[in-house]
Design a protein around this motif. Sequence first.
Motif: not given
Length: 289
Positions: A82-89, A137-146
């Motif tokens: 639903d929402k990625l962590p602030p650090a990802n963004r 992009g893949g890591y930050l968008a869902g395949y890394g910490p979420t």
Amino acid sequence: MAVVGSWLPPSREHWELINHLWQFFPLITLFQWITDWYPQGKTSTSSRFNLPGKYAWAVMEIPGFVIMLYCMLSIPVTQGIDKLPPANRLMAALFTIHYIYRALISPLYLNPSMSPVHLFVFLFGLSFQIINGTCIGGYLAGYGPTTLEEWAGTAQRIELGMILFFAGFIGNIYHEDELREIRRAAARNQRRKAENQGEEAKDGKVDKVYLIPKNGLFRVILYPHYLCEWIEWIGFWVIGGLACTPARIFVVNEVTTMLPRSLNGKRWYVQRFGRENVGSRKAVIPGLI
């Protein structure tokens, strides 16, 4: 909506494959250690395969952050996030800031002129951006910490990484502007000369003029903008942490691409200006290389 099946945006399986193979990119850069041929920038050559420098550079660099942003918008939907962590963004924002400057502002608005870019360099750089943007992009968008829990206790690390990132980013801009000032001065001289001769100045065209810059880290190295960019992306990696393999791979790939280029560039400076004028300057790391 998928652009290229399960490759763009990548499925987790395909992302893991791309990210794994991407770490072997330095093997491709080995050719730079055995040849000084690099037809772009100050070492550009005349060729029927040359592309206009400003526009080729922009088109070459834009896909990296565009693909990263596309992954940030599309992958969370497929992963039920639903929402990625602030650090990802935050990391996505830093990546975007860098490339808005590098791909758009610098070549199209700040650079008085740019040497032609050979088709080989264009395709090489374009491929780099597509793959790197996909990995980041893949890591930050869902395949890394979420989750926020996965980022717990990382505030100091993130702060240190941001300090490094912006120190490198500002240093990169400053030293690139020192190089731009050489062209701007040449443009002013061209206009002055044309006015004295009662002619019209060349619209948008600046003669190639090369000097050894004297300010900032140019006093001790010839490629401080490279060093600053490395510091910038090391900071990006620090924010992500040791587990952020795409950021680590990005740093390694940048260094292995740009280090031989800087050594090639130092040889170019020595040939053009003489060893006595280059003096004790190293190529890219003060006192070492």
